[in-house]
Motif scaffolding. Sequence first.
Motif, short mmCIF file in Angstrom:
data_model
loop_
_atom_site.label_atom_id
_atom_site.label_comp_id
_atom_site.label_asym_id
_atom_site.label_seq_id
_atom_site.Cartn_x
_atom_site.Cartn_y
_atom_site.Cartn_z
N ILE A 265 11.86 10.62 13.98
CA ILE A 265 12.76 9.51 13.67
C ILE A 265 11.88 8.28 13.50
N TYR A 266 12.08 7.57 12.40
CA TYR A 266 11.26 6.37 12.20
C TYR A 266 12.15 5.16 11.95
N VAL A 267 11.69 4.01 12.40
CA VAL A 267 12.39 2.74 12.18
C VAL A 267 11.42 1.82 11.45
N LEU A 268 11.85 1.31 10.30
CA LEU A 268 10.98 0.48 9.46
C LEU A 268 11.53 -0.94 9.35
N ARG A 269 10.61 -1.85 9.14
CA ARG A 269 10.98 -3.24 8.86
C ARG A 269 10.41 -3.61 7.49
N SER A 270 11.23 -4.25 6.67
CA SER A 270 10.81 -4.57 5.31
C SER A 270 9.99 -5.86 5.26
N LEU A 271 8.96 -5.86 4.40
CA LEU A 271 8.16 -7.06 4.17
C LEU A 271 8.54 -7.72 2.84
N SER A 272 9.77 -7.40 2.37
CA SER A 272 10.25 -7.95 1.11
C SER A 272 10.41 -9.47 1.20
N ASP A 273 10.19 -10.13 0.04
CA ASP A 273 10.38 -11.58 -0.01
C ASP A 273 11.77 -11.94 -0.53
N HIS A 274 12.67 -10.95 -0.59
CA HIS A 274 14.05 -11.22 -0.96
C HIS A 274 14.62 -12.22 0.04
N PRO A 275 15.29 -13.28 -0.42
CA PRO A 275 15.75 -14.34 0.48
C PRO A 275 16.55 -13.83 1.68
N TYR A 276 17.51 -12.96 1.44
CA TYR A 276 18.35 -12.49 2.55
C TYR A 276 17.55 -11.63 3.53
N GLY A 291 10.10 15.17 8.09
CA GLY A 291 9.35 16.29 8.63
C GLY A 291 7.87 16.15 8.37
N SER A 292 7.48 15.16 7.58
CA SER A 292 6.07 14.91 7.28
C SER A 292 5.60 13.67 8.04
N LYS A 293 4.39 13.25 7.76
CA LYS A 293 3.88 12.04 8.42
C LYS A 293 4.60 10.82 7.86
N VAL A 294 4.95 9.91 8.74
CA VAL A 294 5.66 8.70 8.30
C VAL A 294 4.80 7.91 7.34
N GLU A 295 3.50 7.84 7.62
CA GLU A 295 2.59 7.09 6.76
C GLU A 295 2.60 7.63 5.34
N ASP A 300 4.09 4.72 -0.86
CA ASP A 300 4.36 4.09 -2.16
C ASP A 300 5.63 3.26 -2.11
N ALA A 301 5.90 2.65 -0.94
CA ALA A 301 7.16 1.96 -0.70
C ALA A 301 7.43 0.84 -1.71
N GLU A 302 6.39 0.09 -2.11
CA GLU A 302 6.62 -1.06 -2.99
C GLU A 302 7.08 -0.66 -4.38
N HIS A 303 7.00 0.64 -4.71
CA HIS A 303 7.45 1.11 -6.02
C HIS A 303 8.74 1.95 -5.92
N ASP A 304 9.34 1.92 -4.76
CA ASP A 304 10.53 2.74 -4.51
C ASP A 304 11.67 1.84 -4.08
N ALA A 305 12.78 1.87 -4.84
CA ALA A 305 13.92 1.03 -4.51
C ALA A 305 14.52 1.38 -3.16
N THR A 306 14.31 2.62 -2.73
CA THR A 306 14.81 3.02 -1.42
C THR A 306 14.22 2.14 -0.33
N TYR A 307 13.00 1.65 -0.54
CA TYR A 307 12.32 0.79 0.43
C TYR A 307 12.37 -0.67 0.00
N LEU A 308 13.36 -1.03 -0.82
CA LEU A 308 13.58 -2.39 -1.28
C LEU A 308 12.42 -2.90 -2.13
N LEU A 309 11.69 -1.97 -2.78
CA LEU A 309 10.57 -2.32 -3.66
C LEU A 309 9.57 -3.25 -2.98
N ALA A 310 9.31 -2.95 -1.71
CA ALA A 310 8.36 -3.78 -0.96
C ALA A 310 7.69 -2.93 0.10
N LYS A 311 6.55 -3.42 0.54
CA LYS A 311 5.88 -2.72 1.63
C LYS A 311 6.72 -2.81 2.89
N VAL A 312 6.49 -1.86 3.79
CA VAL A 312 7.23 -1.84 5.05
C VAL A 312 6.25 -1.64 6.21
#
Length: 405
Positions: A265-276, A291-295, A300-312
């Motif tokens: 189970i992983y919990v991520l925080r977004s580094l997006s510059d989206h105002p909200y 089931g794989s490594k979280v890392e 490729d989070a910054e290229h995936d909309a699932t991760y708000l197109l930003a690093k996490v």
Amino acid sequence: MSDPDLDELAAELSEFAVPEAKGGRPPREERVIAGFEEIQRFVEKHGRAPQHGEDRDIFERLYAVRFDRLRVLPDCRALLEPLDHQGLLAGTLGVAEPLATYNVDQLAAELGGVANADDITVLRHVRTSADKRAAEEIADRKPCEDFETFRPLFERVAADLKTGLRQSQPIEAGRRAIEAGDFFVLDGITLYVAEVGEPLKTTAGEVDRRLRLIFANGTESNLLLRSLQRAFYNDPAARRLVSPESGQMSFGGEFEADDVESGTIYVLRSLSDHPYVAQHRDLIHKIGVTGSKVETRIADAEHDATYLLAKVEVVATYKLAGINRSRMENLFHRLFAPARLDIAINDRFGHPVQPQEWFLVPLFVVDEAVERIKDGTITNYVYDPKAARLVKAVSASRTKNEKAG
């Protein structure tokens, strides 16, 4: 024992009849010979004449009764002596004398289903020992007088299965012992092991235990442990219902040697510059299970909309053992659904995407949810997005009703 004549004996042996010969011996003699040949084959196979006794195979007892009669009937002896190459009629093989107290009628009743059998080795309409034992075990069930004490346990198990907190797993022989507090499904009915008695020595010298089993249909049984194991073996659909308390559910800490790591189970925080997102960064978290490594998952989070197109950044992880990953992820998503982040992000093709795994939930609440999953109390709680905390489900329902009134 009376001395029936040849006609009576032939009638009793009619089930072993062979087709009547068009020439040669009369049919009745052929039947007597055929019956004697069965006895001869038994002697060739076992090296002794058939004997009486409750501990003997039912067909051996049949042969013994038949042989007793063949030996005492002069006509039968005269017919069979030329064929008796084993010396059976003369008693040279150490033929046992018939038991004086043996009840032939009782044996005949036991053999009632043998008539018209095509093969002497196949029983027709006669229950096997396994069938009788199974019937006795089922008949042993009786109404559970204190079932109301156990009803909440069955209700909780049903709820845990729906939320994924409890898993249904095949029962592997020798994998794990049957213990008090275990739940199983046998013949489509959930059962609870309420008590495990002291060790008992069986006639075979093995150790067994008497169990108190409570069934979801309001009955109970005092089966022996080995009888329950045998019932599991005979029911391919039997399952063990694995619970957090059983030790087969694990989050963090050391794993036992036989644990199977199912994921994280992983919990991520977004580094997006989206105002909200930037304004509520410490409150917005993505919760998932992999089931794989979280890392590897977030590389490729910054290229995936699932991760708000930003690093996490990873702010918390919890290891899993013996847990269905998709069910666990769904559990978290249902729990925090009232606080799902309502935001749309355009993907690299300009198409709006609304991620489903981001929630307005403080990290300490996620920690509490994990702990409540571990101790099994999560089913009693819901998430209150206004208070930003877990609250008792009953309290939340009461508050909702008060506001409606």
